[in-house]
Design a protein around this motif. Structure first.
Motif, PDB file in Angstrom:
ATOM      1  N   GLN A  17       0.808  -1.194   0.000  1.00  0.00           N
ATOM      2  CA  GLN A  17       0.000   0.000   0.000  1.00  0.00           C
ATOM      3  C   GLN A  17       0.851   1.258   0.000  1.00  0.00           C
ATOM      4  O   GLN A  17       2.031   1.220   0.337  1.00  0.00           O
ATOM      5  CB  GLN A  17      -0.920  -0.026   1.211  1.00  0.00           C
ATOM      6  CG  GLN A  17      -1.957  -1.116   1.054  1.00  0.00           C
ATOM      7  CD  GLN A  17      -3.029  -1.017   2.094  1.00  0.00           C
ATOM      8  OE1 GLN A  17      -2.781  -1.304   3.243  1.00  0.00           O
ATOM      9  NE2 GLN A  17      -4.211  -0.614   1.694  1.00  0.00           N
ATOM     10  N   ARG A  19       2.627   4.438   1.088  1.00  0.00           N
ATOM     11  CA  ARG A  19       3.339   4.791   2.322  1.00  0.00           C
ATOM     12  C   ARG A  19       3.886   3.594   3.081  1.00  0.00           C
ATOM     13  O   ARG A  19       4.373   3.732   4.196  1.00  0.00           O
ATOM     14  CB  ARG A  19       2.452   5.635   3.284  1.00  0.00           C
ATOM     15  CG  ARG A  19       1.786   6.833   2.662  1.00  0.00           C
ATOM     16  CD  ARG A  19       2.753   7.882   2.209  1.00  0.00           C
ATOM     17  NE  ARG A  19       3.521   8.500   3.295  1.00  0.00           N
ATOM     18  CZ  ARG A  19       4.665   9.138   3.119  1.00  0.00           C
ATOM     19  NH1 ARG A  19       5.186   9.235   1.899  1.00  0.00           N
ATOM     20  NH2 ARG A  19       5.299   9.670   4.130  1.00  0.00           N
ATOM     21  N   SER A  20       3.776   2.409   2.487  1.00  0.00           N
ATOM     22  CA  SER A  20       4.285   1.252   3.222  1.00  0.00           C
ATOM     23  C   SER A  20       5.818   1.234   3.200  1.00  0.00           C
ATOM     24  O   SER A  20       6.434   0.587   4.040  1.00  0.00           O
ATOM     25  CB  SER A  20       3.718  -0.048   2.639  1.00  0.00           C
ATOM     26  OG  SER A  20       4.044  -0.172   1.274  1.00  0.00           O
ATOM     27  N   GLY A  21       6.410   1.950   2.240  1.00  0.00           N
ATOM     28  CA  GLY A  21       7.868   2.050   2.227  1.00  0.00           C
ATOM     29  C   GLY A  21       8.529   1.538   0.956  1.00  0.00           C
ATOM     30  O   GLY A  21       9.747   1.344   0.927  1.00  0.00           O
ATOM     31  N   SER A  23       9.049   2.937  -2.155  1.00  0.00           N
ATOM     32  CA  SER A  23      10.049   3.794  -2.816  1.00  0.00           C
ATOM     33  C   SER A  23      11.297   3.905  -1.944  1.00  0.00           C
ATOM     34  O   SER A  23      12.414   3.949  -2.464  1.00  0.00           O
ATOM     35  CB  SER A  23       9.540   5.214  -3.066  1.00  0.00           C
ATOM     36  OG  SER A  23       8.165   5.252  -3.151  1.00  0.00           O
ATOM     37  N   THR A  38      14.800   9.327   2.877  1.00  0.00           N
ATOM     38  CA  THR A  38      13.535   8.804   2.340  1.00  0.00           C
ATOM     39  C   THR A  38      12.339   9.544   2.927  1.00  0.00           C
ATOM     40  O   THR A  38      11.241   9.446   2.409  1.00  0.00           O
ATOM     41  CB  THR A  38      13.368   7.300   2.636  1.00  0.00           C
ATOM     42  OG1 THR A  38      13.307   7.098   4.055  1.00  0.00           O
ATOM     43  CG2 THR A  38      14.510   6.505   2.058  1.00  0.00           C
ATOM     44  N   LEU A  41      10.828  11.586   0.234  1.00  0.00           N
ATOM     45  CA  LEU A  41      10.513  10.966  -1.061  1.00  0.00           C
ATOM     46  C   LEU A  41       9.059  11.204  -1.447  1.00  0.00           C
ATOM     47  O   LEU A  41       8.175  11.173  -0.610  1.00  0.00           O
ATOM     48  CB  LEU A  41      10.710   9.452  -0.976  1.00  0.00           C
ATOM     49  CG  LEU A  41      12.050   8.856  -1.315  1.00  0.00           C
ATOM     50  CD1 LEU A  41      11.993   7.356  -1.092  1.00  0.00           C
ATOM     51  CD2 LEU A  41      12.398   9.154  -2.757  1.00  0.00           C
ATOM     52  N   GLU A  42       8.842  11.391  -2.716  1.00  0.00           N
ATOM     53  CA  GLU A  42       7.481  11.367  -3.223  1.00  0.00           C
ATOM     54  C   GLU A  42       7.014   9.923  -3.184  1.00  0.00           C
ATOM     55  O   GLU A  42       7.754   9.015  -3.529  1.00  0.00           O
ATOM     56  CB  GLU A  42       7.464  11.821  -4.694  1.00  0.00           C
ATOM     57  CG  GLU A  42       7.904  13.245  -4.920  1.00  0.00           C
ATOM     58  CD  GLU A  42       6.750  14.212  -4.724  1.00  0.00           C
ATOM     59  OE1 GLU A  42       5.613  13.805  -5.007  1.00  0.00           O
ATOM     60  OE2 GLU A  42       7.011  15.352  -4.289  1.00  0.00           O
ATOM     61  N   ILE A 166      14.771  -0.159   6.666  1.00  0.00           N
ATOM     62  CA  ILE A 166      15.828   0.439   5.840  1.00  0.00           C
ATOM     63  C   ILE A 166      16.935   1.024   6.708  1.00  0.00           C
ATOM     64  O   ILE A 166      17.965   1.448   6.198  1.00  0.00           O
ATOM     65  CB  ILE A 166      15.293   1.556   4.908  1.00  0.00           C
ATOM     66  CG1 ILE A 166      14.511   2.601   5.708  1.00  0.00           C
ATOM     67  CG2 ILE A 166      14.451   0.969   3.793  1.00  0.00           C
ATOM     68  CD1 ILE A 166      14.187   3.854   4.916  1.00  0.00           C
TER      69      ILE A 166
END
Ligand code: GDP
Length: 337
Positions: A17, A19-21, A23, A38, A41-42, A166
């Motif tokens: 989903q 915003r789950s991470g 990107s 991050t 990040l967009e 991350i």
């Protein structure tokens, strides 16, 4: 045709989903972005097909997004016909029931037709959570998926779980486990690395994807995080140093270094095209060696104390291991073409 770009490469698809991470994961792992950055990040807004110089083919899909995955015009075959692993990212710091519902319906949709796709669930952003809490969450998520699938008569679907963040090496470790399941002839690669460790008395040897620092094979001694971290940091050092000293080179140098007879074939890189290095670490007494295998892969090994003096025989053994690895990859490539 879908997947032509990926010929011969294991393909990974990253879903989850907003915003789950996703990107963040792809930026940190494949683009060397520092984890803190991050935050700005967009969010992934569309299908991203990263052109990457990596051993694997990697794509990020925002899901659910504007794409209606269950739409009949959506070409499932093009998506799942060729992927090796579907990585599903769940934000462990957020309410995750909806994410699990989506994952369940995805599995129920693809599993009957594509039973060989490995589903890898990344229970993500677990930094800052206590160990007990992490395990509770993992248990809860596993249970919810299992219950739902067995209600629909699906048993033993290949679903694996990884706790990731991350902010440490767990994300690289998880990718390594995912990718290793997709490597043809993995036991042969491991046997070559075992032989090398035995012959040279190495403590540990890894075959790394240089761009991502994911290891695709290692010898059979247990993986410990510090040795992995040291080897992956060493790749950074070598890449930085070769960027500084190797580029840009004046044309006459390039002619000298890359002209005949070294320029014969890109695929068939031999000694002169490849980086070779060995440094002695200052924090311990163990030297580390790195040897490029081809344009994507490098062999990195932790040697034992004192083996620095035996470099000629180490180099010889490493050369023959690299040759062996190259042969294995050539066989794989020919089969796929
Ligand atoms: P996407 O919409 O799935 O692509 O999600 P993003 O990559 O945009 O990430 C959304 C937010 O989660 C960003 O603010 C990231 O900094 C944050 N994030 C991503 N990975 C992690 C992680 O491992 N730990 C923590 N604490 N935050 C993360």
């Amino acid at each position: 045709a879908p997947g032509t770009a990926a010929k011969g490469k294991p393909r990974l698809l990253l879903m989850g989903q907003r915003r789950s991470g996703k990107s963040s994961i792809s930026s940190v792992v494949f683009h060397k972005m520092p984890p803190n950055e991050t935050l700005f990040l967009e969010s992934t807004a569309r299908i991203q097909k990263d052109a990457m110089h990596s051993f694997m083919d990697f794509q990020v899909w925002d899901f659910p997004g504007q794409l209606n995955f269950m739409d009949p015009s959506f070409d499932l075959d093009a998506i799942f016909g060729e992927i090796g692993a579907l990585i599903w990212v769940i934000d462990a710091q957020d309410e995750y029931h909806e994410a699990i519902n989506r994952l369940n319906s995805t599995i129920l949709n693809i599993y009957p037709n594509y039973p060989n796709v490995n589903v890898e669930v990344f229970i993500h952003k677990v930094d800052g959570l206590s160990d007990d809490y992490k395990l509770d969450i993992q248990r809860d998520i596993m249970q919810r998926i299992q219950d739902e699938l067995s209600d629909h008569g699906v048993e033993n679907a290949p679903i694996n779980f990884h706790l990731t963040s991350i902010y440490n090496h767990s994300i690289f470790e998880a990718f390594s486990k995912v990718i290793q399941k997709l490597i043809p002839h993995l036991p042969t690669l491991e046997a070559l690395l075992n032989d090398l460790c035995r012959a040279c008395r190495f403590e540990k040897a890894y075959l790394f994807d240089v761009l991502s620092k994911i290891y695709i094979a290692t010898d059979s001694s247990p993986v410990d995080m510090p040795s992995y971290e040291i080897c992956s940091d060493y790749i950074d050092v070598i890449v930085d140093v070769s960027e500084i000293y190797a580029w840009p080179r004046p044309p006459e140098y390039i002619q000298l270094l890359e002209g005949p007879p070294w320029n014969k074939k890109l695929e068939d890189q031999t000694a002169c095209n490849d980086a070779e290095s060995c440094i002695v670490l200052t924090d311990g007494k163990r030297p580390i060696m790195l040897r490029e295998v081809n344009k994507y892969l490098a062999l990195v090994a932790i040697m034992c104390e004192g083996s620095y003096e035996k470099m000629p025989s180490v180099t010889m053994n490493v050369e023959s291991t690299v040759k062996g690895l190259t042969e294995v990859f050539n066989i794989t490539r020919q089969r796929r073409e």
